[in-house]
Design an enzyme around this catalytic site. Structure first.
Site, PDB file in Angstrom:
ATOM      1  N   ARG A  15      22.540 -13.199  41.455  1.00 34.80           N
ATOM      2  CA  ARG A  15      20.883 -12.837  42.168  1.00 34.80           C
ATOM      3  C   ARG A  15      21.055 -11.585  42.090  1.00 34.80           C
ATOM      4  O   ARG A  15      19.763 -11.124  41.621  1.00 34.80           O
ATOM      5  CB  ARG A  15      21.076 -14.088  43.115  1.00 34.80           C
ATOM      6  CG  ARG A  15      19.611 -13.994  43.000  1.00 34.80           C
ATOM      7  CD  ARG A  15      18.881 -14.744  44.229  1.00 34.80           C
ATOM      8  NE  ARG A  15      19.388 -16.488  44.330  1.00 34.80           N
ATOM      9  CZ  ARG A  15      20.329 -17.085  45.304  1.00 34.80           C
ATOM     10  NH1 ARG A  15      20.913 -16.351  46.553  1.00 34.80           N
ATOM     11  NH2 ARG A  15      20.643 -18.437  44.660  1.00 34.80           N
ATOM     12  N   ASP A  55      23.247 -10.704  55.018  1.00 32.01           N
ATOM     13  CA  ASP A  55      22.622 -11.447  54.615  1.00 32.01           C
ATOM     14  C   ASP A  55      22.768 -12.858  54.687  1.00 32.01           C
ATOM     15  O   ASP A  55      21.860 -14.316  54.110  1.00 32.01           O
ATOM     16  CB  ASP A  55      21.103 -11.181  53.807  1.00 32.01           C
ATOM     17  CG  ASP A  55      20.978 -11.212  52.093  1.00 32.01           C
ATOM     18  OD1 ASP A  55      22.797 -11.862  51.769  1.00 32.01           O
ATOM     19  OD2 ASP A  55      20.214 -11.349  51.760  1.00 32.01           O
ATOM     20  N   LEU A  92      24.834  -9.307  49.450  1.00 33.25           N
ATOM     21  CA  LEU A  92      23.041  -9.575  49.436  1.00 33.25           C
ATOM     22  C   LEU A  92      22.757 -10.659  48.651  1.00 33.25           C
ATOM     23  O   LEU A  92      23.185  -9.897  46.963  1.00 33.25           O
ATOM     24  CB  LEU A  92      22.557  -8.247  48.768  1.00 33.25           C
ATOM     25  CG  LEU A  92      21.478  -8.369  49.455  1.00 33.25           C
ATOM     26  CD1 LEU A  92      20.433  -8.135  51.042  1.00 33.25           C
ATOM     27  CD2 LEU A  92      20.212  -6.366  48.383  1.00 33.25           C
ATOM     28  N   HIS A  93      22.058 -11.756  49.070  1.00 33.37           N
ATOM     29  CA  HIS A  93      22.024 -12.887  47.688  1.00 33.37           C
ATOM     30  C   HIS A  93      20.856 -13.476  48.030  1.00 33.37           C
ATOM     31  O   HIS A  93      20.406 -14.012  47.081  1.00 33.37           O
ATOM     32  CB  HIS A  93      23.073 -13.013  47.454  1.00 33.37           C
ATOM     33  CG  HIS A  93      23.206 -14.519  48.440  1.00 33.37           C
ATOM     34  ND1 HIS A  93      23.852 -14.303  50.156  1.00 33.37           N
ATOM     35  CD2 HIS A  93      23.206 -15.417  49.287  1.00 33.37           C
ATOM     36  CE1 HIS A  93      23.814 -14.623  50.897  1.00 33.37           C
ATOM     37  NE2 HIS A  93      23.498 -16.443  50.082  1.00 33.37           N
ATOM     38  N   ARG A  94      20.135 -13.560  48.745  1.00 33.27           N
ATOM     39  CA  ARG A  94      19.129 -14.518  49.432  1.00 33.27           C
ATOM     40  C   ARG A  94      17.734 -14.426  48.865  1.00 33.27           C
ATOM     41  O   ARG A  94      17.511 -13.115  48.334  1.00 33.27           O
ATOM     42  CB  ARG A  94      19.001 -14.349  51.050  1.00 33.27           C
ATOM     43  CG  ARG A  94      20.073 -15.207  52.137  1.00 33.27           C
ATOM     44  CD  ARG A  94      19.795 -14.981  53.263  1.00 33.27           C
ATOM     45  NE  ARG A  94      18.557 -16.088  53.593  1.00 33.27           N
ATOM     46  CZ  ARG A  94      19.027 -17.431  53.692  1.00 33.27           C
ATOM     47  NH1 ARG A  94      19.961 -17.516  54.067  1.00 33.27           N
ATOM     48  NH2 ARG A  94      18.137 -17.894  54.002  1.00 33.27           N
TER      49      ARG A  94
END
Length: 357
Positions: free
Chosen positions: A238, A276, A202-204
């Site tokens: 992030r 994602d 998960l990083h977007r």
């Protein structure tokens, strides 16, 4: 022939590894690597050069942080300096990051041909920075290497059949990488979770930067971890920052960011992939694992059409239902869907042919 390769982020290191290897094996091309510094910490950058035997960058620009325009602008300035000094015959860029766009723009403004690997990929959502980067990079590229037939069709709809750019479809170099390095996969340090776990990335920014979306996703992850199967999440910087900023409690099995070889091991041993990341969606397929995508769209429409990638957005109920219904499912992989693992060799051979012509 002198080529400058511009990289800066994890997916580009992975793609460049097999193309650089093909350049070395085929010969006749001098490659100079420019690392923008977009990913700069050990686990997000340096470890990839060590693990994948990518030639060391001749130039490290150390451009990172700031907003998209600020970062891209600083990269553009520094890459232009390198191009003026080196005077390459061609600039090679990968994917859809700020490094990709900066490299392409710097070259185009100096009238240096640009070759774009992973051209034509679209998710048709201009709110996503990567979509802007893809479209603009394709527009200034002279040579476009598309990973799929869908990417070719996207370019045709945008009028590329009537433009001077050369368009090719040799497959996806990420499949080359996955197959080449899968036998070298290694377990993350001190990893002791049994096989069949839910591998999550998960990083977007549209997920981590939106409190409502992130809260819904975390709610789903916590439920899955405590009621279905262990959720293993390599914590992207992030994502770590977002959790701290919003004070959200994530009750899953968190591990440090992993190297590419460690990621391949996790893909081999998981029961499903929840992500994602566009790249991880493909990697799941290469290893025969079902994927649930926490995006509103997927650029890999062929995987969605085949029913092996379920797109659910940030809806906690849909995430939970999709994971439960697909956990442990074995996917039959068609190796030819993404080129059969020989895309890098064909790309390098084509570059040499273009040079000769």
């Amino acid at each position: 022939m002198k080529i400058i390769t511009v990289v800066g982020a994890r997916p580009q290191f992975i793609k460049a590894s097999v193309v650089s290897k093909a350049i070395q094996e085929i010969g006749g091309i001098t490659e100079i690597i420019v690392h923008t510094g977009q990913h700069f910490d050990e686990n997000m950058s340096e470890v990839f050069f060590n693990d994948l035997a990518i030639p060391r960058p001749k130039y490290k620009l150390d451009v990172n942080g700031g907003n998209h325009g600020d970062m891209t602008g600083r990269m553009l300035i520094e890459i232009e300096k390198v191009l003026l000094k080196e005077k390459p015959d061609l600039v090679l860029v990968y994917g859809d990051t700020n490094s990709t766009l900066a490299g392409a723009l710097a070259a185009a403004k100096l009238h240096i041909p640009v070759a774009h690997v992973e051209a034509g990929v679209r998710d048709f959502d201009m709110r996503i920075p990567e979509e802007v980067n893809r479209i603009l990079t394709d527009q200034v590229s002279s040579i476009l290497f598309c990973p799929t037939d869908t990417a070719i069709e996207n370019l045709q709809r945008e009028g590329f059949a009537h433009k001077p750019a050369k368009v090719f479809q040799f497959g996806d170099v990420m499949q080359d990488s996955a197959e080449l390095f899968s036998q070298r996969a290694i377990s993350p340090h001190d990893f002791n979770v049994a096989d069949g776990f839910i591998l999550t990335t998960l990083h977007r920014p549209d997920n981590t930067g939106d409190l409502i979306r992130l809260s819904a996703i975390v709610e789903a992850l916590n439920y899955l971890h405590n009621n279905v199967a262990p959720v293993v999440l390599p914590l992207h910087p992030r994502m770590r920052g977002a959790l701290n900023e919003y004070g959200i409690i994530l009750d899953v099995h968190l591990i440090e960011p992993v190297s590419y070889l460690e990621m391949l091991w996790l893909l081999k041993h998981c029961g499903i992939v929840l992500t994602d990341s566009g790249g991880v969606q493909k990697e799941a397929y290469f290893f025969g694992k079902a994927c649930v995508s926490m995006n509103d769209h997927s650029v890999w429409v062929e995987l969605v059409k085949a029913g092996v990638n379920k797109v659910v957005g940030a809806d906690s109920k849909k995430i939970i239902e999709a994971v439960i219904s697909n956990l442990g499912r074995v996917i039959e992989v068609d190796r030819n869907l993404y080129g059969g693992g020989v895309a890098a060799k064909k790309i390098v051979e084509q570059l040499k042919m273009i040079q000769l012509n």
